[in-house]
Design a protein around this motif. Structure first.
Motif, mmCIF file in Angstrom:
data_model
loop_
_atom_site.group_PDB
_atom_site.id
_atom_site.type_symbol
_atom_site.label_atom_id
_atom_site.label_comp_id
_atom_site.label_asym_id
_atom_site.label_seq_id
_atom_site.Cartn_x
_atom_site.Cartn_y
_atom_site.Cartn_z
ATOM 1 N N ASP A 150 0.868 -1.168 0.000
ATOM 2 C CA ASP A 150 0.000 0.000 0.000
ATOM 3 C C ASP A 150 0.910 1.225 0.000
ATOM 4 O O ASP A 150 2.111 1.120 0.258
ATOM 5 C CB ASP A 150 -0.884 -0.007 1.264
ATOM 6 C CG ASP A 150 -2.030 0.987 1.217
ATOM 7 O OD1 ASP A 150 -2.134 1.735 0.220
ATOM 8 O OD2 ASP A 150 -2.814 1.034 2.182
ATOM 9 N N TYR A 151 0.360 2.374 -0.317
ATOM 10 C CA TYR A 151 1.086 3.610 -0.056
ATOM 11 C C TYR A 151 1.437 3.646 1.436
ATOM 12 O O TYR A 151 0.718 3.073 2.265
ATOM 13 C CB TYR A 151 0.205 4.819 -0.345
ATOM 14 C CG TYR A 151 0.136 5.245 -1.791
ATOM 15 C CD1 TYR A 151 0.638 6.469 -2.196
ATOM 16 C CD2 TYR A 151 -0.473 4.435 -2.748
ATOM 17 C CE1 TYR A 151 0.558 6.883 -3.519
ATOM 18 C CE2 TYR A 151 -0.557 4.842 -4.075
ATOM 19 C CZ TYR A 151 -0.043 6.067 -4.450
ATOM 20 O OH TYR A 151 -0.122 6.464 -5.757
ATOM 21 N N VAL A 152 2.516 4.341 1.781
ATOM 22 C CA VAL A 152 2.792 4.651 3.186
ATOM 23 C C VAL A 152 2.732 6.160 3.310
ATOM 24 O O VAL A 152 3.460 6.871 2.613
ATOM 25 C CB VAL A 152 4.173 4.157 3.647
ATOM 26 C CG1 VAL A 152 4.296 4.302 5.156
ATOM 27 C CG2 VAL A 152 4.417 2.728 3.239
ATOM 28 N N THR A 153 1.848 6.652 4.154
ATOM 29 C CA THR A 153 1.757 8.092 4.365
ATOM 30 C C THR A 153 1.978 8.385 5.837
ATOM 31 O O THR A 153 1.682 7.564 6.706
ATOM 32 C CB THR A 153 0.396 8.647 3.920
ATOM 33 O OG1 THR A 153 -0.659 7.976 4.628
ATOM 34 C CG2 THR A 153 0.195 8.448 2.432
ATOM 35 N N VAL A 181 2.484 9.533 13.112
ATOM 36 C CA VAL A 181 1.862 8.273 12.698
ATOM 37 C C VAL A 181 2.215 8.004 11.244
ATOM 38 O O VAL A 181 2.138 8.900 10.400
ATOM 39 C CB VAL A 181 0.324 8.328 12.854
ATOM 40 C CG1 VAL A 181 -0.336 7.085 12.266
ATOM 41 C CG2 VAL A 181 -0.066 8.479 14.319
ATOM 42 N N SER A 182 2.634 6.769 10.950
ATOM 43 C CA SER A 182 2.814 6.316 9.562
ATOM 44 C C SER A 182 1.792 5.216 9.310
ATOM 45 O O SER A 182 1.670 4.277 10.110
ATOM 46 C CB SER A 182 4.234 5.802 9.329
ATOM 47 O OG SER A 182 5.171 6.848 9.514
ATOM 48 N N LEU A 183 1.089 5.313 8.202
ATOM 49 C CA LEU A 183 -0.120 4.515 7.980
ATOM 50 C C LEU A 183 -0.126 3.913 6.584
ATOM 51 O O LEU A 183 0.370 4.516 5.632
ATOM 52 C CB LEU A 183 -1.334 5.440 8.146
ATOM 53 C CG LEU A 183 -2.740 4.880 7.998
ATOM 54 C CD1 LEU A 183 -3.141 4.117 9.256
ATOM 55 C CD2 LEU A 183 -3.730 6.024 7.753
ATOM 56 N N ASN A 186 -5.025 2.571 2.704
ATOM 57 C CA ASN A 186 -6.111 1.746 2.179
ATOM 58 C C ASN A 186 -6.407 0.549 3.074
ATOM 59 O O ASN A 186 -7.529 0.039 3.103
ATOM 60 C CB ASN A 186 -5.774 1.277 0.763
ATOM 61 C CG ASN A 186 -5.740 2.431 -0.220
ATOM 62 O OD1 ASN A 186 -6.723 3.142 -0.388
ATOM 63 N ND2 ASN A 186 -4.596 2.646 -0.859
ATOM 64 N N LYS A 187 -5.391 0.095 3.791
ATOM 65 C CA LYS A 187 -5.576 -1.028 4.714
ATOM 66 C C LYS A 187 -5.965 -0.558 6.112
ATOM 67 O O LYS A 187 -6.436 -1.342 6.937
ATOM 68 C CB LYS A 187 -4.288 -1.859 4.791
ATOM 69 C CG LYS A 187 -3.942 -2.572 3.491
ATOM 70 C CD LYS A 187 -2.682 -3.384 3.628
ATOM 71 C CE LYS A 187 -2.380 -4.162 2.353
ATOM 72 N NZ LYS A 187 -3.395 -5.201 2.078
ATOM 73 N N GLY A 188 -5.719 0.719 6.400
ATOM 74 C CA GLY A 188 -6.012 1.255 7.722
ATOM 75 C C GLY A 188 -5.084 0.732 8.800
ATOM 76 O O GLY A 188 -5.445 0.720 9.975
ATOM 77 N N SER A 189 -3.871 0.323 8.416
ATOM 78 C CA SER A 189 -2.916 -0.266 9.366
ATOM 79 C C SER A 189 -1.841 0.741 9.726
ATOM 80 O O SER A 189 -1.193 1.321 8.831
ATOM 81 C CB SER A 189 -2.258 -1.511 8.770
ATOM 82 O OG SER A 189 -3.221 -2.473 8.424
ATOM 83 N N ILE A 190 -1.625 0.950 11.012
ATOM 84 C CA ILE A 190 -0.547 1.814 11.480
ATOM 85 C C ILE A 190 0.736 0.997 11.506
ATOM 86 O O ILE A 190 0.796 -0.066 12.125
ATOM 87 C CB ILE A 190 -0.862 2.387 12.875
ATOM 88 C CG1 ILE A 190 -2.056 3.349 12.790
ATOM 89 C CG2 ILE A 190 0.360 3.101 13.452
ATOM 90 C CD1 ILE A 190 -2.530 3.871 14.130
ATOM 91 N N VAL A 191 1.777 1.485 10.826
ATOM 92 C CA VAL A 191 3.046 0.757 10.783
ATOM 93 C C VAL A 191 4.104 1.415 11.662
ATOM 94 O O VAL A 191 5.143 0.817 11.937
ATOM 95 C CB VAL A 191 3.572 0.605 9.340
ATOM 96 C CG1 VAL A 191 2.667 -0.310 8.540
ATOM 97 C CG2 VAL A 191 3.707 1.961 8.653
#
Length: 240
Positions: A150-153, A181-183, A186-191
Protein backbone atom coordinates in the motif's frame (compact mmCIF):
# COMPACT_ATOMS: atom_id res chain seq x y z
CA UNK A 1 3.29 33.79 21.95
CA UNK A 2 -0.12 32.19 21.54
CA UNK A 3 -0.16 29.29 19.07
CA UNK A 4 -3.90 29.61 18.44
CA UNK A 5 -5.54 33.03 18.25
CA UNK A 6 -8.91 33.86 19.86
CA UNK A 7 -10.39 33.44 16.37
CA UNK A 8 -9.18 29.81 16.31
CA UNK A 9 -6.39 30.33 13.78
CA UNK A 10 -2.69 29.52 13.95
CA UNK A 11 0.18 31.90 13.09
CA UNK A 12 0.15 30.84 9.41
CA UNK A 13 -3.63 31.21 9.11
CA UNK A 14 -4.48 27.52 9.33
CA UNK A 15 -7.17 26.04 11.52
CA UNK A 16 -5.99 23.40 14.06
CA UNK A 17 -7.04 20.53 11.75
CA UNK A 18 -5.55 21.91 8.51
CA UNK A 19 -2.46 20.49 6.76
CA UNK A 20 0.26 22.71 5.39
CA UNK A 21 0.45 22.97 1.60
CA UNK A 22 2.09 19.87 0.08
CA UNK A 23 4.13 20.07 -3.12
CA UNK A 24 5.89 17.05 -4.59
CA UNK A 25 7.59 15.75 -7.71
CA UNK A 26 8.66 12.34 -8.97
CA UNK A 27 11.63 11.45 -11.16
CA UNK A 28 14.08 14.25 -10.53
CA UNK A 29 17.21 12.24 -11.34
CA UNK A 30 18.21 9.56 -13.84
CA UNK A 31 20.93 7.80 -11.84
CA UNK A 32 18.80 6.37 -8.99
CA UNK A 33 16.12 3.80 -9.78
CA UNK A 34 13.62 6.17 -8.21
CA UNK A 35 13.63 9.72 -6.85
CA UNK A 36 11.20 12.24 -5.40
CA UNK A 37 11.00 15.64 -3.74
CA UNK A 38 8.42 16.85 -1.25
CA UNK A 39 7.57 20.07 0.53
CA UNK A 40 5.28 20.03 3.55
CA UNK A 41 5.12 23.71 4.36
CA UNK A 42 8.72 24.80 4.93
CA UNK A 43 10.00 21.27 5.47
CA UNK A 44 11.70 20.10 2.27
CA UNK A 45 13.06 16.62 1.60
CA UNK A 46 14.71 14.74 -1.27
CA UNK A 47 14.58 10.94 -1.52
CA UNK A 48 16.38 8.51 -3.82
CA UNK A 49 16.01 4.73 -4.14
CA UNK A 50 18.59 2.28 -5.48
CA UNK A 51 17.47 -1.26 -6.12
CA UNK A 52 16.31 -3.89 -5.91
CA UNK A 53 19.92 -4.98 -6.47
CA UNK A 54 22.35 -7.61 -5.29
CA UNK A 55 23.12 -7.55 -1.56
CA UNK A 56 26.54 -5.97 -1.14
CA UNK A 57 27.43 -7.41 2.27
CA UNK A 58 27.68 -11.18 2.54
CA UNK A 59 26.88 -10.86 6.26
CA UNK A 60 23.45 -9.48 5.37
CA UNK A 61 22.76 -11.84 2.50
CA UNK A 62 19.78 -14.14 2.94
CA UNK A 63 18.26 -15.73 -0.13
CA UNK A 64 14.82 -15.71 1.49
CA UNK A 65 14.90 -12.08 2.65
CA UNK A 66 15.01 -8.60 1.15
CA UNK A 67 17.39 -6.19 2.89
CA UNK A 68 15.93 -2.69 3.24
CA UNK A 69 18.25 0.09 4.37
CA UNK A 70 17.78 3.81 4.84
CA UNK A 71 20.35 6.56 5.23
CA UNK A 72 19.15 10.00 6.22
CA UNK A 73 21.25 13.17 6.17
CA UNK A 74 20.69 16.88 6.63
CA UNK A 75 22.31 19.83 4.89
CA UNK A 76 24.30 22.10 7.19
CA UNK A 77 21.71 24.82 7.82
CA UNK A 78 18.46 22.94 7.24
CA UNK A 79 17.00 24.08 10.57
CA UNK A 80 18.22 27.66 10.47
CA UNK A 81 21.31 26.86 12.56
CA UNK A 82 24.39 25.21 11.10
CA UNK A 83 24.78 21.58 12.18
CA UNK A 84 28.25 20.09 12.63
CA UNK A 85 27.45 16.72 11.10
CA UNK A 86 25.06 15.70 8.33
CA UNK A 87 24.42 12.46 10.24
CA UNK A 88 24.20 12.41 14.04
CA UNK A 89 22.42 10.22 16.61
CA UNK A 90 19.07 11.74 15.73
CA UNK A 91 19.39 11.16 12.00
CA UNK A 92 20.69 7.63 12.53
CA UNK A 93 17.70 6.85 14.74
CA UNK A 94 15.31 8.28 12.13
CA UNK A 95 17.07 6.25 9.44
CA UNK A 96 16.34 3.04 11.36
CA UNK A 97 12.73 4.10 11.89
CA UNK A 98 12.19 4.81 8.19
CA UNK A 99 13.73 1.47 7.22
CA UNK A 100 11.40 -0.23 9.71
CA UNK A 101 8.37 1.52 8.21
CA UNK A 102 9.16 0.17 4.74
CA UNK A 103 9.94 -3.30 6.03
CA UNK A 104 6.22 -3.40 6.77
CA UNK A 105 5.17 -1.88 3.43
CA UNK A 106 7.40 -3.37 0.71
CA UNK A 107 6.28 -6.72 -0.69
CA UNK A 108 9.58 -8.35 0.29
CA UNK A 109 8.66 -11.79 -1.07
CA UNK A 110 9.02 -10.31 -4.57
CA UNK A 111 12.69 -9.51 -4.00
CA UNK A 112 14.38 -12.43 -2.19
CA UNK A 113 18.14 -12.08 -1.83
CA UNK A 114 17.98 -8.43 -2.92
CA UNK A 115 18.73 -5.09 -1.32
CA UNK A 116 16.80 -1.82 -1.51
CA UNK A 117 18.56 1.35 -0.37
CA UNK A 118 16.66 4.53 0.48
CA UNK A 119 18.62 7.78 0.74
CA UNK A 120 16.87 10.78 2.26
CA UNK A 121 18.23 14.31 2.55
CA UNK A 122 16.55 17.03 4.58
CA UNK A 123 17.02 20.34 2.77
CA UNK A 124 14.95 22.46 5.14
CA UNK A 125 13.41 21.59 8.49
CA UNK A 126 10.32 23.17 10.02
CA UNK A 127 8.46 20.39 11.83
CA UNK A 128 7.22 17.01 10.67
CA UNK A 129 10.62 15.87 9.39
CA UNK A 130 10.00 12.15 9.94
CA UNK A 131 6.67 12.42 8.11
CA UNK A 132 8.17 14.29 5.16
CA UNK A 133 10.96 11.70 4.87
CA UNK A 134 8.47 8.81 4.86
CA UNK A 135 6.24 10.51 2.29
CA UNK A 136 9.16 11.37 0.00
CA UNK A 137 10.47 7.79 0.30
CA UNK A 138 7.06 6.41 -0.66
CA UNK A 139 7.05 8.47 -3.85
CA UNK A 140 10.64 7.49 -4.66
CA UNK A 141 9.84 3.78 -4.19
CA UNK A 142 6.79 4.10 -6.44
CA UNK A 143 8.92 5.84 -9.05
CA UNK A 144 11.45 3.01 -8.79
CA UNK A 145 8.70 0.47 -9.47
CA UNK A 146 9.14 -1.26 -6.11
CA UNK A 147 5.99 -3.22 -5.28
CA UNK A 148 4.30 -1.98 -2.12
CA UNK A 149 1.46 -3.51 -0.13
CA UNK A 150 0.00 0.00 0.00
CA UNK A 151 1.09 3.61 -0.06
CA UNK A 152 2.79 4.65 3.19
CA UNK A 153 1.76 8.09 4.36
CA UNK A 154 2.84 9.90 7.49
CA UNK A 155 1.65 12.93 9.44
CA UNK A 156 2.18 14.55 12.82
CA UNK A 157 -0.19 16.01 15.38
CA UNK A 158 0.58 17.99 18.50
CA UNK A 159 -1.31 19.37 21.47
CA UNK A 160 -1.59 23.01 22.46
CA UNK A 161 -3.13 23.30 25.89
CA UNK A 162 -6.32 21.29 25.27
CA UNK A 163 -6.45 21.62 21.47
CA UNK A 164 -5.02 19.00 19.10
CA UNK A 165 -3.25 20.58 16.11
CA UNK A 166 -2.32 18.88 12.85
CA UNK A 167 1.03 19.05 11.01
CA UNK A 168 2.79 21.26 13.54
CA UNK A 169 5.67 23.58 12.64
CA UNK A 170 8.82 23.67 14.79
CA UNK A 171 7.43 26.53 16.84
CA UNK A 172 4.08 24.81 17.36
CA UNK A 173 5.73 21.50 18.22
CA UNK A 174 7.76 23.08 21.01
CA UNK A 175 4.56 23.94 22.84
CA UNK A 176 3.77 20.30 23.68
CA UNK A 177 4.12 16.68 22.68
CA UNK A 178 4.23 15.65 19.02
CA UNK A 179 2.90 12.31 17.76
CA UNK A 180 3.97 10.96 14.36
CA UNK A 181 1.86 8.27 12.70
CA UNK A 182 2.81 6.32 9.56
CA UNK A 183 -0.12 4.51 7.98
CA UNK A 184 -1.08 2.16 5.17
CA UNK A 185 -4.12 4.26 4.23
CA UNK A 186 -6.11 1.75 2.18
CA UNK A 187 -5.58 -1.03 4.71
CA UNK A 188 -6.01 1.25 7.72
CA UNK A 189 -2.92 -0.27 9.37
CA UNK A 190 -0.55 1.81 11.48
CA UNK A 191 3.05 0.76 10.78
CA UNK A 192 4.81 3.32 12.98
CA UNK A 193 3.82 5.42 15.98
CA UNK A 194 6.27 7.76 17.66
CA UNK A 195 5.93 10.43 20.34
CA UNK A 196 8.46 13.17 21.05
CA UNK A 197 7.32 13.54 24.68
CA UNK A 198 5.01 11.87 27.16
CA UNK A 199 1.35 12.28 26.22
CA UNK A 200 -1.37 12.30 28.82
CA UNK A 201 -3.76 9.42 28.21
CA UNK A 202 -6.74 11.81 28.15
CA UNK A 203 -5.16 13.62 25.19
CA UNK A 204 -3.48 10.74 23.37
CA UNK A 205 -6.54 9.44 21.53
CA UNK A 206 -7.46 12.87 20.13
CA UNK A 207 -3.89 13.53 18.96
CA UNK A 208 -3.49 10.09 17.37
CA UNK A 209 -6.89 10.27 15.65
CA UNK A 210 -5.99 13.66 14.19
CA UNK A 211 -2.58 12.41 12.96
CA UNK A 212 -4.27 9.36 11.39
CA UNK A 213 -6.81 11.58 9.63
CA UNK A 214 -3.89 13.69 8.43
CA UNK A 215 -2.30 10.57 6.91
CA UNK A 216 -5.44 10.05 4.85
CA UNK A 217 -5.27 13.65 3.62
CA UNK A 218 -1.60 13.19 2.71
CA UNK A 219 -2.56 10.02 0.80
CA UNK A 220 -4.97 11.99 -1.38
CA UNK A 221 -2.21 14.48 -2.21
CA UNK A 222 0.37 11.78 -3.02
CA UNK A 223 -2.10 9.70 -5.02
CA UNK A 224 -3.08 12.73 -7.12
CA UNK A 225 0.58 13.49 -7.82
CA UNK A 226 1.34 9.90 -8.88
CA UNK A 227 -1.72 9.85 -11.15
CA UNK A 228 -0.66 13.13 -12.76
CA UNK A 229 2.89 11.83 -13.24
CA UNK A 230 1.66 8.61 -14.88
CA UNK A 231 -0.68 10.53 -17.18
CA UNK A 232 2.18 12.78 -18.28
CA UNK A 233 4.42 9.75 -18.94
CA UNK A 234 1.65 8.06 -20.94
CA UNK A 235 1.12 11.22 -22.99
CA UNK A 236 4.85 11.44 -23.77
CA UNK A 237 5.10 7.76 -24.72
CA UNK A 238 2.01 7.88 -26.94
CA UNK A 239 3.50 10.74 -29.00
CA UNK A 240 6.78 8.96 -29.74
Amino acid sequence: MEIISPEGLRQDGRTPTCLRIIKCRLGLYDRPNGSAYIEMGNTKVLAAVYGPREVRSKNKQNLDECVIQCEMSRIAACGGERVRRARDKRTRALSHQIAGVFHAAIRKSKYPGSQIDIYVQVLQEDGGVMSACVNASTLALIHAGVELLDYVTSCTASINKQTAILDATNMEGQAGCEVTVSLLPNKGSIVSLDSSHTVHRDQFEAVMDLATAGCQQVYQELFSQVEAYLQDKHAIMSHR
